[in-house]
Design a protein around this motif. Structure first.
Motif, PDB file in Angstrom:
ATOM      1  N   SER A 199     -63.583   6.358  40.282  1.00 55.06           N
ATOM      2  CA  SER A 199     -64.128   6.043  41.602  1.00 55.06           C
ATOM      3  C   SER A 199     -63.203   5.109  42.379  1.00 55.06           C
ATOM      4  CB  SER A 199     -65.512   5.404  41.446  1.00 55.06           C
ATOM      5  OG  SER A 199     -66.052   5.058  42.699  1.00 55.06           O
ATOM      6  N   PHE A 200     -62.718   4.079  41.715  1.00 55.20           N
ATOM      7  CA  PHE A 200     -61.805   3.126  42.341  1.00 55.20           C
ATOM      8  C   PHE A 200     -60.530   3.810  42.825  1.00 55.20           C
ATOM      9  CE2 PHE A 200     -58.017   0.449  41.472  1.00 55.20           C
ATOM     10  CZ  PHE A 200     -58.169  -0.486  42.480  1.00 55.20           C
ATOM     11  N   THR A 201     -59.994   4.682  41.989  1.00 53.64           N
ATOM     12  CA  THR A 201     -58.748   5.363  42.338  1.00 53.64           C
ATOM     13  C   THR A 201     -58.920   6.259  43.556  1.00 53.64           C
ATOM     14  OG1 THR A 201     -58.048   5.319  40.015  1.00 53.64           O
ATOM     15  CG2 THR A 201     -56.899   6.858  41.478  1.00 53.64           C
ATOM     16  N   ARG A 202     -60.011   6.994  43.597  1.00 52.78           N
ATOM     17  CA  ARG A 202     -60.259   7.859  44.754  1.00 52.78           C
ATOM     18  C   ARG A 202     -60.409   7.030  46.029  1.00 52.78           C
ATOM     19  NH1 ARG A 202     -61.172  13.280  44.043  1.00 52.78           N
ATOM     20  NH2 ARG A 202     -61.966  13.259  46.189  1.00 52.78           N
ATOM     21  N   ALA A 203     -61.054   5.881  45.927  1.00 57.24           N
ATOM     22  CA  ALA A 203     -61.272   5.030  47.099  1.00 57.24           C
ATOM     23  C   ALA A 203     -59.967   4.471  47.644  1.00 57.24           C
ATOM     24  CB  ALA A 203     -62.239   3.898  46.759  1.00 57.24           C
ATOM     25  N   ILE A 204     -59.122   3.921  46.756  1.00 60.43           N
ATOM     26  CA  ILE A 204     -57.868   3.340  47.274  1.00 60.43           C
ATOM     27  C   ILE A 204     -56.889   4.437  47.694  1.00 60.43           C
ATOM     28  CG2 ILE A 204     -58.152   1.205  45.971  1.00 60.43           C
ATOM     29  CD1 ILE A 204     -55.878   2.175  44.114  1.00 60.43           C
TER      30      ILE A 204
END
Length: 262
Positions: free
Chosen positions: A165-170
């Motif tokens: 989730s974090f990777t997709r957001a950044i």
């Protein structure tokens, strides 16, 4: 990609398994390497191998990334030496198997720190340096366990869901920057992960589905340089992820519980 040759790639968890395989593949492509892991002896051996076989410059930093100040120390090392980093591979991490209330709370919190906090900190601290390149890449390593809740791997699967989730957001936040961000979600890899996690019984079954780290590394870098958002190596793993998206969560959790039961 030719414009990146001669720049540095920083790889965490680089001394063994998937991290080692990714470092070798990057060296084959002409990238200089910054290797980070706990074992100084393993890092020294790999560094010499890469220098001899591929003629690249290699520097290494032995550190236990589970320490609270580890990310800051790695960042300071990069800044002090002014390494022109164009690739960051956040590969370091581990899993623990067992019922949540029966495993050590300290061990589980330490796993959370390494799998999430350190990854976040290294992204945050190195994005400014990566932004100086005409092209740059971040590869955060998650797992197919990120796509569902996994009883007896509750914290591990949750940390990997966070990474995804974090990777997709950044990735979205950085879409207008020189940095392309990808998430790698492999299934079982022949790296000794199952044994370290305490999954001795499961490790025998996993051998049937294991991918070689070298194979996963090649797929990972191909996807990274193609700027894919999610990289899922292997047809079986891709099918399992797709099934997790369309089947009821309760059904998936029951299946996972049966596979990983204590």
């Amino acid at each position: 990609m030719n414009t990146l040759q001669g720049t540095f790639a920083l790889v965490t968890g680089a001394s063994k398994g998937l991290g080692r395989a990714i470092a070798i593949e990057l060296a084959k492509k002409g990238f200089h390497l910054l290797l980070v892991a706990r074992s100084e002896n393993d890092l020294a051996k790999l560094s010499e191998e890469l220098r001899t076989n591929y003629g690249v410059t290699v520097a290494f930093y032995p550190i236990d990334l589970s320490e609270n100040t580890s990310a800051g120390k790695v960042s300071e090392w990069v800044e002090k030496n002014d390494f022109p980093v164009s690739i960051l591979v956040n590969n370091a991490g581990y899993g623990l198997w067992g019922k949540f209330d029966e495993l050590s709370l300290t061990d589980q919190i330490n796993m959370c720190h390494l799998n999430m906090d350190v990854l976040v900190a290294l992204n945050y601290m190195l994005i400014p340096r990566l932004s100086k390149s005409n092209k740059a890449y971040i590869l955060n390593v998650s797992s197919t366990a990120a796509y569902q809740a996994v009883p007896t791997l509750a914290i591990y699967s949750a940390t990997k869901s966070f990474v995804l989730s974090f990777t997709r957001a950044i990735r979205y936040e950085l879409k207008n920057s020189p940095i392309a961000v990808s998430c790698l979600s492999p299934g079982p890899i022949d790296t000794g992960f199952a044994k370290r996690a305490g999954l001795d019984a499961f490790s025998k079954m996993a051998e049937k589905f294991n991918m070689k780290p070298e194979e996963v590394a090649k797929i990972a870098l191909k996807g990274l340089f193609s700027k894919k958002s999610e990289i899922i190596p292997g047809v079986t793993n891709w099918i399992s992820v797709y099934a997790n998206r369309i089947l009821p969560k309760a059904f998936i959790e029951k299946m996972a519980a049966g596979i990983y039961k204590t």
